[in-house]
Design a protein around this motif. Sequence first.
Motif, PDB file in Angstrom:
ATOM      1  N   ARG A   1      18.173  62.311  -9.831  1.00 64.48           N
ATOM      2  CA  ARG A   1      18.725  61.200 -10.615  1.00 64.48           C
ATOM      3  C   ARG A   1      20.181  61.509 -10.922  1.00 64.48           C
ATOM      4  O   ARG A   1      20.559  62.665 -11.097  1.00 64.48           O
ATOM      5  CB  ARG A   1      17.979  61.043 -11.943  1.00 64.48           C
ATOM      6  CG  ARG A   1      16.564  60.504 -11.778  1.00 64.48           C
ATOM      7  CD  ARG A   1      15.833  60.390 -13.089  1.00 64.48           C
ATOM      8  NE  ARG A   1      16.468  59.451 -14.003  1.00 64.48           N
ATOM      9  CZ  ARG A   1      16.118  59.337 -15.289  1.00 64.48           C
ATOM     10  NH1 ARG A   1      15.161  60.085 -15.796  1.00 64.48           N
ATOM     11  NH2 ARG A   1      16.736  58.460 -16.056  1.00 64.48           N
ATOM     12  N   ALA A   2      20.981  60.472 -10.999  1.00 65.42           N
ATOM     13  CA  ALA A   2      22.375  60.659 -11.400  1.00 65.42           C
ATOM     14  C   ALA A   2      22.388  61.156 -12.841  1.00 65.42           C
ATOM     15  O   ALA A   2      21.629  60.663 -13.688  1.00 65.42           O
ATOM     16  CB  ALA A   2      23.141  59.350 -11.282  1.00 65.42           C
ATOM     17  N   TRP A   3      23.238  62.152 -13.111  1.00 68.56           N
ATOM     18  CA  TRP A   3      23.334  62.661 -14.477  1.00 68.56           C
ATOM     19  C   TRP A   3      23.657  61.531 -15.454  1.00 68.56           C
ATOM     20  O   TRP A   3      23.172  61.522 -16.586  1.00 68.56           O
ATOM     21  CB  TRP A   3      24.394  63.761 -14.571  1.00 68.56           C
ATOM     22  CG  TRP A   3      23.907  65.081 -14.048  1.00 68.56           C
ATOM     23  CD1 TRP A   3      24.205  65.637 -12.842  1.00 68.56           C
ATOM     24  CD2 TRP A   3      23.032  65.997 -14.699  1.00 68.56           C
ATOM     25  NE1 TRP A   3      23.564  66.845 -12.708  1.00 68.56           N
ATOM     26  CE2 TRP A   3      22.841  67.101 -13.838  1.00 68.56           C
ATOM     27  CE3 TRP A   3      22.385  65.999 -15.938  1.00 68.56           C
ATOM     28  CZ2 TRP A   3      22.037  68.187 -14.177  1.00 68.56           C
ATOM     29  CZ3 TRP A   3      21.598  67.095 -16.271  1.00 68.56           C
ATOM     30  CH2 TRP A   3      21.426  68.160 -15.400  1.00 68.56           C
ATOM     31  N   ASP A   4      24.456  60.571 -15.021  1.00 66.82           N
ATOM     32  CA  ASP A   4      24.822  59.448 -15.891  1.00 66.82           C
ATOM     33  C   ASP A   4      23.632  58.545 -16.226  1.00 66.82           C
ATOM     34  O   ASP A   4      23.693  57.786 -17.191  1.00 66.82           O
ATOM     35  CB  ASP A   4      25.924  58.598 -15.237  1.00 66.82           C
ATOM     36  CG  ASP A   4      27.257  59.322 -15.187  1.00 66.82           C
ATOM     37  OD1 ASP A   4      27.427  60.331 -15.910  1.00 66.82           O
ATOM     38  OD2 ASP A   4      28.140  58.884 -14.421  1.00 66.82           O
ATOM     39  N   ASP A   5      22.556  58.619 -15.437  1.00 64.20           N
ATOM     40  CA  ASP A   5      21.361  57.800 -15.686  1.00 64.20           C
ATOM     41  C   ASP A   5      20.330  58.491 -16.563  1.00 64.20           C
ATOM     42  O   ASP A   5      19.324  57.885 -16.939  1.00 64.20           O
ATOM     43  CB  ASP A   5      20.700  57.401 -14.356  1.00 64.20           C
ATOM     44  CG  ASP A   5      21.554  56.449 -13.547  1.00 64.20           C
ATOM     45  OD1 ASP A   5      22.478  55.816 -14.122  1.00 64.20           O
ATOM     46  OD2 ASP A   5      21.311  56.339 -12.330  1.00 64.20           O
TER      47      ASP A   5
ATOM     48  N   GLY B   1      27.342  64.245  -8.661  1.00 62.59           N
ATOM     49  CA  GLY B   1      26.825  63.727  -9.920  1.00 62.59           C
ATOM     50  C   GLY B   1      25.318  63.558  -9.973  1.00 62.59           C
ATOM     51  O   GLY B   1      24.802  62.936 -10.893  1.00 62.59           O
ATOM     52  N   VAL B   2      24.599  64.130  -8.998  1.00 64.43           N
ATOM     53  CA  VAL B   2      23.140  64.018  -8.960  1.00 64.43           C
ATOM     54  C   VAL B   2      22.525  65.347  -9.380  1.00 64.43           C
ATOM     55  O   VAL B   2      22.960  66.408  -8.939  1.00 64.43           O
ATOM     56  CB  VAL B   2      22.648  63.622  -7.543  1.00 64.43           C
ATOM     57  CG1 VAL B   2      21.139  63.718  -7.422  1.00 64.43           C
ATOM     58  CG2 VAL B   2      23.122  62.213  -7.202  1.00 64.43           C
ATOM     59  N   CYS B   3      21.506  65.292 -10.204  1.00 64.13           N
ATOM     60  CA  CYS B   3      20.766  66.473 -10.628  1.00 64.13           C
ATOM     61  C   CYS B   3      19.815  66.866  -9.499  1.00 64.13           C
ATOM     62  O   CYS B   3      18.989  66.058  -9.080  1.00 64.13           O
ATOM     63  CB  CYS B   3      19.981  66.154 -11.906  1.00 64.13           C
ATOM     64  SG  CYS B   3      18.948  67.508 -12.482  1.00 64.13           S
TER      65      CYS B   3
END
Length: 179
Positions: free
Chosen positions: A87-91, A16-18
Amino acid sequence: MELILIRHPIPDVAPGVCYGRSDIPAAAAALAAGHAALAPQLADALARDARLYSSPLQRCTALACLLGAPALDARLAEMDFGAWEMRAWDDIPCAEVDAWAADLLDYRPGGGETVREVAARVQSFLDELQHDAVIVCHAGTMRLMAAMAAGEPLLHAAQKPNQIKYCSTLRLSWPAKSV
């Protein structure tokens, strides 16, 4: 010419990290398994004097160096996601992701590169090739090369969901054949 594209092994990064242009290593077990699976498949191509190339990012060079003595080329690197990197995609704010989705070719995710810029550097690499090649690179790079070889618009490559598995191969003919 025949091009054999190889996606790098699973990177050593949390899900889940870019991580586009970030230079992160391949997971050790994935690197060993990828090499064991790919070396026999590529032996003939490399024995026929196909040249070995790699993105300079270590998740690619680690595998490429196990296969031979690669020429490193920065034009094969993954897209630079700027401030989105690691960064986490969710962030990442939804408005930014939506802006990219609305303009896939020319938006700069995180202030990084546009898809059109990545395609231009990949095209530059392809334009200079004059021999069969084995290329260790990234899913984004592979998707763009496949679209170029098929004569598809870049937007099609940008819109397709990534389905290229780690350590998988994709064989292409280059230059693109006229239809």
